[in-house]
Design an enzyme around this catalytic site. Structure first.
Site, PDB file in Angstrom:
ATOM      1  N   ASP A 177     -16.031  -7.371  -4.085  1.00  0.00           N
ATOM      2  CA  ASP A 177     -16.773  -6.114  -3.874  1.00  0.00           C
ATOM      3  C   ASP A 177     -16.561  -5.086  -4.981  1.00  0.00           C
ATOM      4  O   ASP A 177     -16.758  -3.896  -4.759  1.00  0.00           O
ATOM      5  CB  ASP A 177     -16.373  -5.512  -2.516  1.00  0.00           C
ATOM      6  CG  ASP A 177     -14.886  -5.162  -2.439  1.00  0.00           C
ATOM      7  OD1 ASP A 177     -14.127  -5.564  -3.346  1.00  0.00           O
ATOM      8  OD2 ASP A 177     -14.494  -4.488  -1.480  1.00  0.00           O
ATOM      9  N   ARG A 208       0.884  -1.164   0.000  1.00  0.00           N
ATOM     10  CA  ARG A 208       0.000   0.000   0.000  1.00  0.00           C
ATOM     11  C   ARG A 208       0.922   1.213   0.000  1.00  0.00           C
ATOM     12  O   ARG A 208       1.909   1.235   0.720  1.00  0.00           O
ATOM     13  CB  ARG A 208      -0.926  -0.027   1.212  1.00  0.00           C
ATOM     14  CG  ARG A 208      -1.909  -1.196   1.120  1.00  0.00           C
ATOM     15  CD  ARG A 208      -3.078  -1.063   2.066  1.00  0.00           C
ATOM     16  NE  ARG A 208      -4.194  -1.885   1.633  1.00  0.00           N
ATOM     17  CZ  ARG A 208      -4.422  -3.145   2.041  1.00  0.00           C
ATOM     18  NH1 ARG A 208      -3.601  -3.723   2.899  1.00  0.00           N
ATOM     19  NH2 ARG A 208      -5.465  -3.816   1.603  1.00  0.00           N
ATOM     20  N   HIS A 240      -6.964 -13.562   8.570  1.00  0.00           N
ATOM     21  CA  HIS A 240      -6.165 -13.605   7.335  1.00  0.00           C
ATOM     22  C   HIS A 240      -6.008 -14.982   6.716  1.00  0.00           C
ATOM     23  O   HIS A 240      -5.519 -15.082   5.600  1.00  0.00           O
ATOM     24  CB  HIS A 240      -4.798 -12.966   7.583  1.00  0.00           C
ATOM     25  CG  HIS A 240      -4.862 -11.470   7.495  1.00  0.00           C
ATOM     26  ND1 HIS A 240      -5.278 -10.700   8.551  1.00  0.00           N
ATOM     27  CD2 HIS A 240      -4.617 -10.625   6.470  1.00  0.00           C
ATOM     28  CE1 HIS A 240      -5.270  -9.434   8.186  1.00  0.00           C
ATOM     29  NE2 HIS A 240      -4.877  -9.362   6.925  1.00  0.00           N
ATOM     30  N   GLN A 287      -8.159 -16.460   5.444  1.00  0.00           N
ATOM     31  CA  GLN A 287      -9.019 -16.396   4.252  1.00  0.00           C
ATOM     32  C   GLN A 287      -8.308 -15.827   3.032  1.00  0.00           C
ATOM     33  O   GLN A 287      -8.797 -15.920   1.918  1.00  0.00           O
ATOM     34  CB  GLN A 287     -10.257 -15.529   4.535  1.00  0.00           C
ATOM     35  CG  GLN A 287     -11.171 -16.108   5.588  1.00  0.00           C
ATOM     36  CD  GLN A 287     -12.076 -15.051   6.208  1.00  0.00           C
ATOM     37  OE1 GLN A 287     -13.168 -14.799   5.727  1.00  0.00           O
ATOM     38  NE2 GLN A 287     -11.639 -14.437   7.279  1.00  0.00           N
ATOM     39  N   GLU A 290     -27.308 -21.253  10.131  1.00  0.00           N
ATOM     40  CA  GLU A 290     -28.647 -20.888  10.614  1.00  0.00           C
ATOM     41  C   GLU A 290     -28.974 -19.430  10.298  1.00  0.00           C
ATOM     42  O   GLU A 290     -30.080 -19.094   9.921  1.00  0.00           O
ATOM     43  CB  GLU A 290     -28.746 -21.085  12.131  1.00  0.00           C
ATOM     44  CG  GLU A 290     -29.243 -22.435  12.543  1.00  0.00           C
ATOM     45  CD  GLU A 290     -28.313 -23.537  12.098  1.00  0.00           C
ATOM     46  OE1 GLU A 290     -27.087 -23.325  12.140  1.00  0.00           O
ATOM     47  OE2 GLU A 290     -28.802 -24.590  11.682  1.00  0.00           O
ATOM     48  N   GLY A 292      -9.273   0.083  -4.370  1.00  0.00           N
ATOM     49  CA  GLY A 292      -8.298   1.161  -4.162  1.00  0.00           C
ATOM     50  C   GLY A 292      -7.258   1.178  -5.270  1.00  0.00           C
ATOM     51  O   GLY A 292      -6.905   2.245  -5.802  1.00  0.00           O
TER      52      GLY A 292
HETATM   53  P1  ADP Z   1      -7.220  -2.604  -2.657  1.00  0.00           P
HETATM   54  O1  ADP Z   1      -6.723  -2.415  -4.038  1.00  0.00           O
HETATM   55  O2  ADP Z   1      -7.082  -4.020  -2.188  1.00  0.00           O
HETATM   56  O3  ADP Z   1      -8.611  -2.023  -2.467  1.00  0.00           O
HETATM   57  P2  ADP Z   1      -6.124  -0.298  -1.161  1.00  0.00           P
HETATM   58  O4  ADP Z   1      -7.465   0.352  -1.006  1.00  0.00           O
HETATM   59  O5  ADP Z   1      -5.243  -0.344   0.005  1.00  0.00           O
HETATM   60  O6  ADP Z   1      -6.244  -1.827  -1.670  1.00  0.00           O
HETATM   61  O7  ADP Z   1      -5.382   0.443  -2.369  1.00  0.00           O
HETATM   62  C1  ADP Z   1      -4.100   0.033  -2.784  1.00  0.00           C
HETATM   63  C2  ADP Z   1      -3.267   1.221  -3.167  1.00  0.00           C
HETATM   64  O8  ADP Z   1      -3.872   1.898  -4.281  1.00  0.00           O
HETATM   65  C3  ADP Z   1      -3.125   2.300  -2.113  1.00  0.00           C
HETATM   66  O9  ADP Z   1      -2.129   2.002  -1.156  1.00  0.00           O
HETATM   67  C4  ADP Z   1      -2.713   3.508  -2.943  1.00  0.00           C
HETATM   68  O10 ADP Z   1      -1.354   3.466  -3.290  1.00  0.00           O
HETATM   69  C5  ADP Z   1      -3.536   3.289  -4.226  1.00  0.00           C
HETATM   70  N1  ADP Z   1      -4.755   4.109  -4.161  1.00  0.00           N
HETATM   71  C6  ADP Z   1      -5.913   3.853  -3.499  1.00  0.00           C
HETATM   72  N2  ADP Z   1      -6.799   4.850  -3.648  1.00  0.00           N
HETATM   73  C7  ADP Z   1      -6.187   5.788  -4.409  1.00  0.00           C
HETATM   74  C8  ADP Z   1      -6.578   7.071  -4.923  1.00  0.00           C
HETATM   75  N3  ADP Z   1      -7.787   7.596  -4.676  1.00  0.00           N
HETATM   76  N4  ADP Z   1      -5.667   7.742  -5.674  1.00  0.00           N
HETATM   77  C9  ADP Z   1      -4.449   7.234  -5.938  1.00  0.00           C
HETATM   78  N5  ADP Z   1      -4.042   6.026  -5.493  1.00  0.00           N
HETATM   79  C10 ADP Z   1      -4.878   5.313  -4.747  1.00  0.00           C
END
Ligand code: ADP
Length: 319
Positions: A129, A72, A249, A251, A187, A104
């Site tokens: 999701d 990340r 984790h 999972q 259930e 993200g």
């Molecule tokens: P996932 O892809 O599993 O949802 P994250 O939400 O942690 O994981 O996003 C992974 C990485 O993508 C983040 O650490 C960041 O570097 C990049 N990222 C997420 N959101 C944004 C954004 N709005 N703008 C730019 N980079 C982003």
């Protein structure tokens, strides 16, 4: 297009390796050079990239995790980080990028396309999701891991005639809980998308117990709240013992199922085709068992909804 790159980002999921393999091999099939970026956007900013030969992705289709590692990156959320990433890609002569990751990571991919760099996303997350696709890579494996664990919990639940509450992953999406719930005859299934009534859960438990049921399994998606607290409330209402297991984790790991390996292979290959067709700002999706591509914008305009018919069927069958 002569040279493309691939990275994995965000939470890892089983099948990411199969997707990397597909990108590399399909790229080579089309005569492209394929590069791998290590540790997601962190590695992109650092210019940590290696050329990937056909052999570099041998013996990985069955492995969980990601050989390219994931990360990340807060820095990538800044304009400076994104500029550096694009500069590194251009400096290496790369013409297109495949981003394997979750929601993200796709937002990050969009930032690259806004800066004019062709990017295609492949949905890899156990949570299922991501809007616009029926399934994401890793979801099927995660559900199978959950049911394997619940089958074991069920043995001891029967021996001790107890109610077991199992917390599964899913902060915003109840997909894992719903599928595992139907597959395991739980259930009750508690998901963020449907408010739960404690009285209804208790009523189902007492109905089952009157019918001579020896145990009960309640699945709680993490986004609903603390499974321990729900267990306490149920014990208070029923007066009988509850036990709580948080799967966590476990999972996210393990060898991908056949379904995830096939999905990852199809999706990784499609990402290369989309780049070759000049598509950018796109994600790969599976809709009604057809692999397709759709613009990120179109996907993000939708909201992911779990298949509630599965939830309702699970309720009927667990009566
Ligand atoms: P996932 O892809 O599993 O949802 P994250 O939400 O942690 O994981 O996003 C992974 C990485 O993508 C983040 O650490 C960041 O570097 C990049 N990222 C997420 N959101 C944004 C954004 N709005 N703008 C730019 N980079 C982003």
């Amino acid at each position: 297009m002569k040279r493309i790159a691939v990275l994995t980002s965000g939470g890892d999921s089983p099948g990411m390796n199969a997707a990397i393999r597909a990108v590399v091999r399909k790229g080579h099939h089309h005569g492209l050079e394929v590069w791998g970026v290590r540790r997601g956007y962190t590695g992109l900013i650092q210019g940590d990239m290696i050329e990937m030969s056909l052999g570099s992705v041998g013996d990985i289709i069955h492995r969980g995790g990601t050989i390219l590692h994931s990360a990340r990156s807060e820095e990538f959320k800044t304009a400076q980080g994104q500029e550096q990433a694009v500069a590194n890609l251009k400096q290496k002569g790369i013409d297109g990028l495949v981003v394997i990751g979750g929601d993200g990571s796709f937002r990050g991919a969009q930032k690259l396309t806004e800066r004019g760099f062709p990017t295609v996303g492949v949905p890899g997350t156990i949570d299922n999701d991501i809007p616009g696709t029926d399934f994401t890579i890793g979801f099927d494996t995660a559900v199978n891991t959950v049911i394997d664990c619940i089958d074991k919990i069920r043995d001891t639940a029967t021996s001790h005639e107890r109610t077991y509450i199992v917390e599964v992953m899913g902060r915003d999406a109840g997909d894992i809980a719903i599928w595992a719930g139907l597959a395991d005859g739980a259930e009750s299934i508690l998901i963020p998308e449907a408010p739960y009534q404690l009285d209804q859960i208790v009523e189902r438990l007492s109905r089952g117990s009157k019918r001579g049921k020896k145990h009960s399994i309640i699945i709680v998606a993490e986004g609903v709240g603390s499974a321990v607290e729900i267990g306490r409330q149920i014990k208070e209402k029923t007066g009988s013992e509850t036990r709580v297991t948080v799967l966590g984790h476990i999972q996210r790991g393990g060898s991908p199922t056949a379904h995830d390996r096939v999905l990852a292979s199809r999706m990784g290959a499609e990402a290369v085709d989309l780049l070759l067709q000049g598509k950018s700002d796109y994600m790969v999706a599976i809709q009604a068992n057809q692999i397709t591509g759709l613009p990120f914008e179109e996907a993000f305009a939708m909201k992911h909804q779990p298949d509630m018919s599965i939830y309702h069927l699970a309720e009927i069958l667990a009566i």
